[in-house]
Design a protein around this motif. Structure first.
Motif, PDB file in Angstrom:
ATOM      1  N   TRP A 146       2.941  18.978  32.272  1.00 23.53           N
ATOM      2  CA  TRP A 146       3.625  19.515  33.274  1.00 23.53           C
ATOM      3  C   TRP A 146       4.718  18.382  33.906  1.00 23.53           C
ATOM      4  N   GLU A 147       5.823  19.002  33.951  1.00 23.00           N
ATOM      5  CA  GLU A 147       6.753  17.984  34.451  1.00 23.00           C
ATOM      6  C   GLU A 147       6.713  17.686  35.631  1.00 23.00           C
ATOM      7  N   ASP A 148       6.790  16.215  36.026  1.00 20.03           N
ATOM      8  CA  ASP A 148       6.371  15.752  37.419  1.00 20.03           C
ATOM      9  C   ASP A 148       7.083  16.699  38.591  1.00 20.03           C
ATOM     10  N   GLY A 149       6.145  17.305  39.470  1.00 22.85           N
ATOM     11  CA  GLY A 149       6.803  18.125  40.567  1.00 22.85           C
ATOM     12  C   GLY A 149       6.945  19.522  40.172  1.00 22.85           C
ATOM     13  N   TYR A 150       6.926  19.922  38.738  1.00 27.42           N
ATOM     14  CA  TYR A 150       7.030  21.143  38.579  1.00 27.42           C
ATOM     15  C   TYR A 150       5.880  21.895  37.859  1.00 27.42           C
TER      16      TYR A 150
END
Length: 690
Positions: A146-150
């Motif tokens: 998961w992309e950081d913050g997303y």
């Protein structure tokens, strides 16, 4: 990551399917594309013991834009889509192969296929799947992340603008472009208008424009002109850059003022009086507030005790406490209104966004008070779900030896499954629940022609459901036949973020439980002395009740609000009775009526929050597709092909008629240059709203 961790991580992503190998992409289940998609128990069990890769089924209201960034032209394609309005702020996966997965919600079906005219971009929708974290790519050995913050815990799935939704939903395969539709022609004509080009020459995958009176080679190639969007692949006109343009951008380029769609106020196409075009702000209905009148007696004191010490919403806890206490009371107390007798059974629907409604926490908080009252409560009285009406009748049948316990409360964590069974052809569950709510005898005939009968029962139901599920599954029939209004709807959301949990005084819970125990003991004593307990309204309560009765006897408001509030009198009578029993009162006081009215008012506001400018069922699907295309609206052919392609005969016309009658949509007829007029659907809202 082991299976237990996987199961926990994907608890709210129940479309997950374990994949075949530690470093593979093939699903374990060969029928993955047609098998059960949203069965929580099935996927939870599979994930618990799984140690390999994990995949996500797409479609069913969600699709993924899969961009292989290593593909030539892929980054340009992604930039073009963002220029067209594709939101970047959505759940995002960085793939093990060096690509990116962008997750979006959709109101219309989106097919799984490469996106024509956008190299390196695949769309994963109906019948598709994607690999999800923490899987490992079979070729690179890198993990999906998961992309950081997303991640799914960080943000909701984004929606897409109407013109892009049409592009994703209706894009044809490369090489299969046929006649230009009206919007394609409109886009090209706008370019012609601005640049003075010749009429376009249509090829298989693009339209070629040339400017008259200029030297050879002065031209532009418009690749995949379609569905409200045009992509200019190459251009040697100084004033026309390569890029992607939607109709609004093209109009600005051509100097055409105003929005894409304008209303001609002077003719028959004017909007209905008192209505305007819908905007996204019209769906932003504030969360309802439970009036302090509901915080009465032991129930209210318990809700006050939980304040700030739990993530659960007080209304979600309260409705379960009331239904559970009502089940313990059963038919031992009643309120009579003429020939109508009300006991203490309640049907409650806790409505809240997935993963944000804190509905599971509310279950636990309610049981923390109820179980000490009766340690065998769950074993004696609870049912975990409703698979069929026949099963419920067998559970309560009169001919059991020893006799069946007749008090039952159904705790169904997925009320959507109940509504799906009710909608099934041949199902008697809806009819059985309606009769159970009204204490009528239940009966069905077995295959051996034996008639099974259940009488003297007390059935309560408390289930949870998301707003989207409720709007989709609570169709016109369930609303019209009275099934829907037998539930009291309760909006729920997370009240506080408590990663370590709250600190609740157990002795204070025990003290409140003792008060309930004393009240129930007094009820038993009165029953022993008199045989039964009939509570009447005292004079002040009668005056308060008379006003409420006149207001709510046939519902309040209009449309779905009126339909789903048409049984508030019955709900209030039962809730007021429960409050009076818990106060050990010989009569129902005005404060008990006020508490019951507060719950009905909260339910009315919860319905307004859930069904903001909506009718439910197929009508809800249709109106949300139209809203997704605002402010331009959407053509009838697109709705028919994209939204209603698998609907039954006449369902689109029926949904349209209901929405037009309720002034939720308006349909305009536009000239198409000598052909049959086109129908453009726009969404409406009352002028006074917001």
């Amino acid at each position: 990551m082991d299976g237990v961790q996987l199961s926990h991580q994907y608890e709210t992503w129940l479309g997950c399917a374990p994949l075949l190998r530690v470093n593979g992409k093939a699903p374990l289940d060969q029928q993955w594309s047609t098998g059960p998609r949203r069965d929580p128990d099935l996927w939870r069990a599979r994930l618990t013991d799984h140690h390999g890769n994990v995949g996500m089924l797409t479609g069913d209201g969600m699709f993924v834009v899969d961009v292989d960034l290593y593909h030539e032209g892929a980054q340009d394609s992604l930039d073009d889509l963002h220029d067209l309005g594709l939101r970047r702020e959505t759940v995002t996966v960085l793939t093990g192969g060096g690509g990116i997965h962008l997750y979006y919600k959709t109101s219309v079906p989106v097919a799984s296929r490469p996106l024509p005219g956008y190299p390196g971009v695949d769309v994963k929708g109906e019948g598709g799947q994607v690999v999800v974290p923490p899987s490992v790519h079979p070729d690179t050995g890198r993990s999906y992340e998961w992309e950081d913050g997303y991640g799914p815990a960080d943000r909701e799935l984004a929606s897409v603008p109407g013109h892009l939704l049409e592009l994703f939903a209706n894009a044809e395969s490369v090489g299969a472009v046929g006649e230009l539709d009206e919007r394609d022609e409109e886009a090209v004509n706008l370019l012609i208008e601005h640049f003075g080009a010749h009429s376009p020459h249509q090829r298989d995958q693009y339209v070629e424009l040339t400017r008259p009176g200029k030297g050879r080679g002065v031209s532009a190639t418009v690749g995949y002109v379609g569905r409200g969007a045009a992509k200019v692949w190459t251009s040697n006109w100084p004033s026309l850059s390569a890029g992607v343009y939607d109709l609004t951008a093209l109009r600005k380029l051509a100097g055409v003022p105003g929005p894409t769609f304008t209303i001609r106020e002077a003719d028959d196409d004017a909007l209905p009086a008192g209505y305007r075009l819908w905007t996204p702000a019209d769906d932003d209905v504030p969360d309802p507030e439970l009036d302090r009148a509901a915080y009465h007696g032991p129930v209210g004191d318990y809700l006050d005790l939980l304040a700030g010490q739990t993530e659960a919403h007080p209304a979600a806890v309260g409705i379960q406490v009331l239904a559970s206490v009502g089940t313990i009371i059963g038919r031992r107390a009643c309120y009579r209104a003429g020939r109508i007798v009300h006991h203490c059974n309640l049907f409650g629907a806790v409505v809240g966004p997935s993963s944000e409604g804190a509905k599971g926490v509310a279950d636990a908080e309610a049981l923390a008070l109820i179980l000490p009252l009766d340690t065998s409560f769950l074993a004696k009285h609870s049912i975990g779900g409703l698979g069929s009406g026949e099963a419920l009748i067998r559970e309560l049948a009169d001919d059991q030896d020893p006799p069946a316990e007749k008090r039952r409360i159904v705790f169904d964590a997925e009320l959507s499954s109940v509504l799906k069974v009710v909608r099934r052809d041949g199902s008697i569950l809806g009819d059985v629940l309606r009769k159970a709510y009204d204490y009528q005898p239940l009966r069905h005939s077995t295959v051996s022609n034996k008639v099974v009968v259940a009488t003297g029962h007390h059935v309560a139901v408390v289930g949870s459901i998301t707003p989207d599920e409720l709007r989709t599954l609570m169709d016109e029939l369930a609303i019209a036949n009275g099934f829907g209004n037998r539930f009291l709807y309760v909006w729920s959301r997370i009240m506080a973020w408590l990663p370590d949990g709250g600190t609740i005084d157990k002795s204070a819970i025990a003290a409140i439980g003792d008060r309930v125990t004393v009240a129930l003991a007094k009820l038993d004593k009165r029953i022993a002395a008199n045989g039964s307990v009939h509570l009447e309204l005292d004079p002040d309560a009668k005056a308060r009740w008379a006003v409420f009765y006149r207001q709510r006897r046939t519902g309040v408001g209009e449309g779905i609000a009126r339909s789903l509030s048409a049984r508030h009198v019955a709900h209030a009578a039962r809730i007021g009775l429960i409050y009076a029993v818990l106060d050990a009162e010989p009569v129902i006081r005005e404060r008990h009526v006020d508490a019951a009215i507060a719950w009905c008012d909260y339910s009315l506001a919860s319905v307004a929050k859930t069904f903001a400018c909506s009718l439910g069922g197929k009508s809800d699907t249709l109106v949300r597709a139209v809203r997704g295309a605002m402010p331009d609206g959407i053509y009838g052919t697109t709705l028919h092909d994209g939204v209603a392609h698998n609907w039954g005969k006449g369902e689109l016309a029926t949904a349209r008629a209901l929405l037009e009658e309720g002034h939720l949509i308006c349909v305009f007829h536009e000239s198409s240059g000598g052909g049959r007029p086109r129908e453009r659907y726009v969404a409406l809202a009352p002028v006074g709203r917001k």
